[in-house]
Design a protein around this motif. Sequence first.
Motif, PDB file in Angstrom:
ATOM      1  N   PRO A 129     -98.675 -64.312  53.870  1.00  0.00           N
ATOM      2  CA  PRO A 129     -98.628 -66.274  54.308  1.00  0.00           C
ATOM      3  C   PRO A 129     -97.327 -66.612  53.421  1.00  0.00           C
ATOM      4  CG  PRO A 129    -101.030 -65.419  53.579  1.00  0.00           C
ATOM      5  CD  PRO A 129    -100.027 -64.287  53.361  1.00  0.00           C
ATOM      6  N   GLY A 130     -96.804 -67.765  53.311  1.00  0.00           N
ATOM      7  CA  GLY A 130     -96.127 -69.185  53.061  1.00  0.00           C
ATOM      8  C   GLY A 130     -94.581 -68.250  53.433  1.00  0.00           C
ATOM      9  N   ASP A 131     -94.082 -67.380  54.028  1.00  0.00           N
ATOM     10  CA  ASP A 131     -93.153 -66.622  54.533  1.00  0.00           C
ATOM     11  C   ASP A 131     -92.573 -67.312  55.612  1.00  0.00           C
ATOM     12  OD1 ASP A 131     -93.283 -64.837  53.207  1.00  0.00           O
ATOM     13  OD2 ASP A 131     -93.444 -63.064  54.804  1.00  0.00           O
ATOM     14  N   LEU A 132     -91.177 -67.763  56.050  1.00  0.00           N
ATOM     15  CA  LEU A 132     -90.671 -68.880  57.340  1.00  0.00           C
ATOM     16  C   LEU A 132     -90.013 -67.389  57.812  1.00  0.00           C
ATOM     17  CD1 LEU A 132     -89.945 -71.159  58.118  1.00  0.00           C
ATOM     18  CD2 LEU A 132     -88.224 -71.355  56.756  1.00  0.00           C
ATOM     19  N   VAL A 133     -90.177 -67.298  59.510  1.00  0.00           N
ATOM     20  CA  VAL A 133     -88.896 -66.549  59.741  1.00  0.00           C
ATOM     21  C   VAL A 133     -88.336 -67.871  60.774  1.00  0.00           C
ATOM     22  CG1 VAL A 133     -89.295 -64.587  61.976  1.00  0.00           C
ATOM     23  CG2 VAL A 133     -90.674 -64.688  59.574  1.00  0.00           C
ATOM     24  N   LEU A 134     -87.449 -67.343  61.352  1.00  0.00           N
ATOM     25  CA  LEU A 134     -85.969 -68.231  62.675  1.00  0.00           C
ATOM     26  C   LEU A 134     -85.384 -67.548  62.810  1.00  0.00           C
ATOM     27  CD1 LEU A 134     -84.385 -70.576  58.920  1.00  0.00           C
ATOM     28  CD2 LEU A 134     -86.604 -70.676  60.300  1.00  0.00           C
ATOM     29  N   LEU A 135     -85.674 -68.601  64.369  1.00  0.00           N
ATOM     30  CA  LEU A 135     -85.500 -67.482  65.581  1.00  0.00           C
ATOM     31  C   LEU A 135     -84.240 -67.913  65.693  1.00  0.00           C
ATOM     32  CD1 LEU A 135     -88.908 -66.314  66.507  1.00  0.00           C
ATOM     33  CD2 LEU A 135     -87.496 -65.275  66.119  1.00  0.00           C
ATOM     34  N   SER A 136     -83.068 -67.678  66.219  1.00  0.00           N
ATOM     35  CA  SER A 136     -82.209 -68.200  66.773  1.00  0.00           C
ATOM     36  C   SER A 136     -81.549 -67.452  67.682  1.00  0.00           C
ATOM     37  CB  SER A 136     -80.900 -68.642  65.856  1.00  0.00           C
ATOM     38  OG  SER A 136     -80.797 -67.646  64.783  1.00  0.00           O
ATOM     39  N   GLY A 137     -80.942 -68.192  68.840  1.00  0.00           N
ATOM     40  CA  GLY A 137     -80.394 -67.480  69.431  1.00  0.00           C
ATOM     41  C   GLY A 137     -79.605 -68.349  70.910  1.00  0.00           C
ATOM     42  N   ASP A 138     -78.955 -67.479  72.139  1.00  0.00           N
ATOM     43  CA  ASP A 138     -79.085 -68.636  73.284  1.00  0.00           C
ATOM     44  C   ASP A 138     -80.332 -68.868  73.794  1.00  0.00           C
ATOM     45  OD1 ASP A 138     -76.362 -69.236  72.541  1.00  0.00           O
ATOM     46  OD2 ASP A 138     -74.939 -67.949  73.027  1.00  0.00           O
ATOM     47  N   LEU A 139     -79.887 -69.584  74.669  1.00  0.00           N
ATOM     48  CA  LEU A 139     -80.852 -69.320  75.803  1.00  0.00           C
ATOM     49  C   LEU A 139     -81.114 -68.085  76.333  1.00  0.00           C
ATOM     50  CD1 LEU A 139     -80.897 -73.269  78.162  1.00  0.00           C
ATOM     51  CD2 LEU A 139     -82.682 -72.235  76.150  1.00  0.00           C
ATOM     52  N   GLY A 140     -82.414 -67.391  76.607  1.00  0.00           N
ATOM     53  CA  GLY A 140     -82.511 -66.179  77.468  1.00  0.00           C
ATOM     54  C   GLY A 140     -82.350 -64.833  76.417  1.00  0.00           C
ATOM     55  N   ARG A 164     -86.594 -66.814  53.347  1.00  0.00           N
ATOM     56  CA  ARG A 164     -86.353 -67.182  54.316  1.00  0.00           C
ATOM     57  C   ARG A 164     -86.263 -65.805  54.962  1.00  0.00           C
ATOM     58  NH1 ARG A 164     -81.931 -69.612  52.853  1.00  0.00           N
ATOM     59  NH2 ARG A 164     -80.360 -69.458  54.653  1.00  0.00           N
ATOM     60  N   LEU A 165     -86.467 -65.647  56.718  1.00  0.00           N
ATOM     61  CA  LEU A 165     -86.064 -64.826  57.354  1.00  0.00           C
ATOM     62  C   LEU A 165     -85.507 -65.118  57.942  1.00  0.00           C
ATOM     63  CD1 LEU A 165     -85.814 -61.261  57.755  1.00  0.00           C
ATOM     64  CD2 LEU A 165     -87.736 -61.051  59.302  1.00  0.00           C
ATOM     65  N   GLU A 166     -84.236 -64.392  58.251  1.00  0.00           N
ATOM     66  CA  GLU A 166     -83.045 -65.141  59.858  1.00  0.00           C
ATOM     67  C   GLU A 166     -82.995 -64.190  60.572  1.00  0.00           C
ATOM     68  OE1 GLU A 166     -78.973 -66.947  58.480  1.00  0.00           O
ATOM     69  OE2 GLU A 166     -80.231 -67.614  57.100  1.00  0.00           O
ATOM     70  N   VAL A 167     -83.610 -64.792  62.491  1.00  0.00           N
ATOM     71  CA  VAL A 167     -83.720 -63.043  62.841  1.00  0.00           C
ATOM     72  C   VAL A 167     -82.499 -64.032  64.109  1.00  0.00           C
ATOM     73  CG1 VAL A 167     -84.872 -61.788  65.094  1.00  0.00           C
ATOM     74  CG2 VAL A 167     -85.873 -62.835  62.524  1.00  0.00           C
ATOM     75  N   ARG A 168     -81.279 -63.842  64.119  1.00  0.00           N
ATOM     76  CA  ARG A 168     -80.753 -64.427  65.314  1.00  0.00           C
ATOM     77  C   ARG A 168     -80.438 -62.904  66.680  1.00  0.00           C
ATOM     78  NH1 ARG A 168     -75.601 -65.934  60.427  1.00  0.00           N
ATOM     79  NH2 ARG A 168     -76.786 -66.809  59.941  1.00  0.00           N
ATOM     80  N   MET A 169     -80.743 -63.281  67.359  1.00  0.00           N
ATOM     81  CA  MET A 169     -80.627 -62.115  68.802  1.00  0.00           C
ATOM     82  C   MET A 169     -79.889 -63.342  69.674  1.00  0.00           C
ATOM     83  SD  MET A 169     -84.527 -62.337  69.165  1.00  0.00           S
ATOM     84  CE  MET A 169     -84.264 -60.992  69.960  1.00  0.00           C
ATOM     85  N   ALA A 170     -79.008 -61.636  70.548  1.00  0.00           N
ATOM     86  CA  ALA A 170     -77.781 -62.591  71.332  1.00  0.00           C
ATOM     87  C   ALA A 170     -78.005 -60.995  72.715  1.00  0.00           C
ATOM     88  CB  ALA A 170     -76.866 -61.778  70.692  1.00  0.00           C
TER      89      ALA A 170
END
Length: 569
Positions: free
Chosen positions: A39-50, A135-141
């Motif tokens: 609880p309190g964690d922030l997950v940021l999901l980034s990446g292009d469409l699809g 925070r946790l950044e999740v960069r998808m490609a």
Amino acid sequence: MVEPRTYQGQPATAHWDVVLPDEKATGRLAMDLAAMLQPGDLVLLSGDLGAGKSTLARALLRELAEDPELEVPSPTFTLMQGYDLPRHRVVHADFYRLGDALELDELGWDEQTDGAIALVEWPERAGAALRVPDRLEVRMALVPDAPPTLRRVRLLGHGRLAGALHRMRAIRSLIDQSGFGPAQRRHLQGDASTRSYERLTGGKRDAVLMNAPRRPDGPPVRGGRPYSAIAHLAEDVKPFVAMARALKARGFSAPALYAADLEAGLLIIEDLGDEGVVAGTPPSPLAERYELAADVLAALHGLDLPATLTVAPEIEHRLPAYDIEALLIEVELMLDWYLPHLGTRPPSDAARGEFRRLWSAALAPSVAQRPVWVLRDYHSPNLMWLPERDGLARLGLLDFQDAVMGPPAYDLASLAQDARVDVSEELELTLLGRYVKARRHGDPGFDMRGFAASYAVMAAQRATKILGIFARLDRRDGKPGYLRHLPRIWSYLQRDLAFTDLAALKDWYDSYVPAPEDSAWPRPVPPPVGTPASVPRGDETALAEANATAKSDISAGHPSESSSAPTRS
């Protein structure tokens, strides 16, 4: 691989690059993330469409809910969707349509995510507003010229989540290398410690993952040493491994060890199942199973038990002595935590000194006895029923990493005055008699009356300690559920202090520790949960025989012999 950067000796950032060949691999990543998040964690999901942000977010929500069929609508138009799950509150956000960071206030972002796990798709639309320290950044490609299901993912952990990412990778490595890679990970209810447990199912065999990071030293409390050092609490998993192997080598049902990362504090151990030694609602002791637990202790204590145990080749663990210093600092938890919980003024330095003096005198005969392995939390949460096995092996043993060399009566007191369920005086006497009879059978010279006296002292010591621990779990650790057990522990303590050998200590408690109904409780405490069905006492127990013998000795003018035998006042 994970590459950390450090700040003041601690990981400040870390990253881990992974390849997801298909949706199954995405689900496995979601499973690992769900086990890591708090609880309190922030997950940021980034990446292009699809790129797979929504697929990962949906899989992660279903893992957090432990429900593979959970309906997860896209929050593209509502911007935020909240989920009140059994273990966590989760907020799933999609900021693709967010105009700017100012709109977060209009959405009530801070209020909605307070104490929740937050999953955010398109976090860049909020600018710098989401660049919080933890925070946790999740960069998808997508990967050009690769199968359409393949994704590359970079995980970047910041602050607390940097260290958590390190641990997540270590856990995945151990699971994969030990052949449990295909297993599903499912949270198991843990104990009052910082350890956590998961059940691994669907692999080659079921197992339990024990996640026990090294215990950090607390502040010094006496002589420059922390409480954990004085009370001889395990700092890592090596004591657990040593004791598990030592118990199994002697025919007792401790969990088998399947895989270990000793430095990381990670173990994969045998799953002893869910069947315990209590039943019903509220739970009550099953007499047959408690009696076998007493038999296990008698058999264990009748062995020649070494203080030095093997962890692994060239690694040994020496069990510390359960000495006066450790026993005293435990009972002082009542002064430091339980009395404030009652709203009672702390005793003066003189009264505290008298408390320590009385306890030192009471404990001295027990500490002088021939020591055995004291498993230390030998009660219903840590005792499993294995009906497919034979004899003493039907009782599975857990949670013994804090084992010490100490008085034989301690673990029997832990069982016969179980902190989690009501044990009647009849069943308690049955267990005492069964234990004493077994010990005398193996050793005709067993000091029955000395053991009975030690039992009264050890039971009072444990009850006093637990009053402090459960009050501390509420006030310091935010775990108020343990308060419901306080009336039961208080009742046990009154039972223990009724022995005449503890009369001086009883006078001290009567002077300085008010009964719960006479104190100002900071919050309501529920009554004890249920009363177990009465258990037939059967024949006269060995403890009753000990008391009768003691009274006979007194009548015959042998007070020195009878002084170690407790009798009801």
